[in-house]
Motif scaffolding. Structure first.
Motif, short mmCIF file in Angstrom:
data_model
loop_
_atom_site.label_atom_id
_atom_site.label_comp_id
_atom_site.label_asym_id
_atom_site.label_seq_id
_atom_site.Cartn_x
_atom_site.Cartn_y
_atom_site.Cartn_z
N TYR A 193 0.84 -1.19 0.00
CA TYR A 193 0.00 0.00 0.00
C TYR A 193 0.88 1.25 0.00
N THR A 224 -3.87 3.48 -0.15
CA THR A 224 -4.20 3.06 -1.51
C THR A 224 -3.41 1.79 -1.83
N GLU A 236 -3.03 -2.74 -9.11
CA GLU A 236 -4.29 -2.00 -9.13
C GLU A 236 -4.23 -0.93 -10.22
N GLN A 261 -16.02 0.54 -5.61
CA GLN A 261 -16.47 0.67 -4.24
C GLN A 261 -16.39 2.13 -3.82
N THR A 317 -20.73 -1.29 -2.61
CA THR A 317 -19.84 -2.22 -3.28
C THR A 317 -20.65 -3.19 -4.11
N ALA A 344 -12.49 -0.19 6.15
CA ALA A 344 -12.05 -0.81 4.90
C ALA A 344 -12.99 -1.95 4.54
N THR A 404 -8.26 -8.22 -1.36
CA THR A 404 -7.80 -6.86 -1.21
C THR A 404 -8.84 -5.98 -0.53
N THR A 442 -10.37 -2.02 0.26
CA THR A 442 -10.49 -0.62 -0.15
C THR A 442 -10.78 0.20 1.09
#
Lengths: 113, 110
Positions: free
Chosen positions: A35, A44, A58, B2, B26, B89, B97, B99
């Motif tokens: 990240y 992020t 990503e 999302q 989402t 998150a 993963t 977000t």
């Protein structure tokens, strides 16, 4: 829990150079992530570091700029290539210890001049 | 994609209770995480919710309503050391993963 370490903890670099950040975990984990946290911002996701195959990036992040290695289940590296001041940030690795828990390493604070 | 929303800042006094809300949108849901982050430090895992309801862990509790796309983190008996940023998150279905929301900065005053 797990013990996650990152090296270096901080660095000051000149633009145009590259820095490799290491992440070490004290137990084998399947999922490791990298990240970025820019000043005053949230986290992020850059990429998922896959063991034995290419990382999954990503949107907005590319392998040429952020090459990642994952040689085994306890270690990964992230390289920030051809740095510019906009790359000044905190870079964090995280690991998924179980489906219910993801932990972060202590972070690497990077300043690019 | 999302979308995750949290209040930017909150203030509270020592000993009080504070509720930090998080709403999300989402395409598929596979869990919601709360993290605490003190200035200059890495995020620390606080809680995980995947089913509706309240999960209690000492002074901290986390609630989830999947139908409403809503979670909150409840902090009781606030202490000065609870001054930090709290990050919500979301994990999408089929992924590992996360977000992250932009985080809520909580300031606890005497």
């Amino acid at each position: 829990s797990a013990v996650i370490s990152q090296k270096p903890s901080r660095d000051i670099c000149q633009r145009g150079t590259s820095l490799t950040i290491q992440c070490q975990v004290d137990s084998q984990v399947t999922m490791m992530f990298w990240y970025r946290q820019q000043p005053g911002q949230s986290l992020t996701l850059i990429a998922t570091a896959n063991q034995g195959s290419e990382a999954t990036y990503e949107s907005g992040f590319v392998i040429d700029k952020f090459p990642i290695s994952r040689p085994n289940l306890t270690f990964s590296t992230l390289t920030v290539s051809n740095m510019s001041p906009e790359d000044s940030s905190i870079y964090l690795c995280s690991v998924e210890l179980s489906f219910e828990t993801q932990y972060f390493g202590p972070g690497t604070r990077l300043l690019v001049l | 994609g999302q979308n995750i929303d949290q209040p930017t800042e909150m203030t509270a006094t020592e000993g009080a209770i504070v509720q930090i809300n998080c709403t999300y949108q989402t395409s598929g849901f596979n869990g919601l995480f709360w993290y605490q982050q003190h200035a200059g430090e890495a995020p620390t895992f606080l809680s995980y919710n995947v089913l509706d309801g309240l999960e209690e862990k000492g002074r901290f509790s986390s609630f989830l309503s999947r139908s409403k796309g809503y979670s909150y983190l409840l902090l009781k008996e606030l202490q000065m050391k609870d001054s930090a940023s709290y990050l919500c998150a979301v994990r999408a279905a089929g992924y590992s993963t996360l977000t992250f929301g932009k985080g809520t900065m909580l300031l606890v005053s005497p």
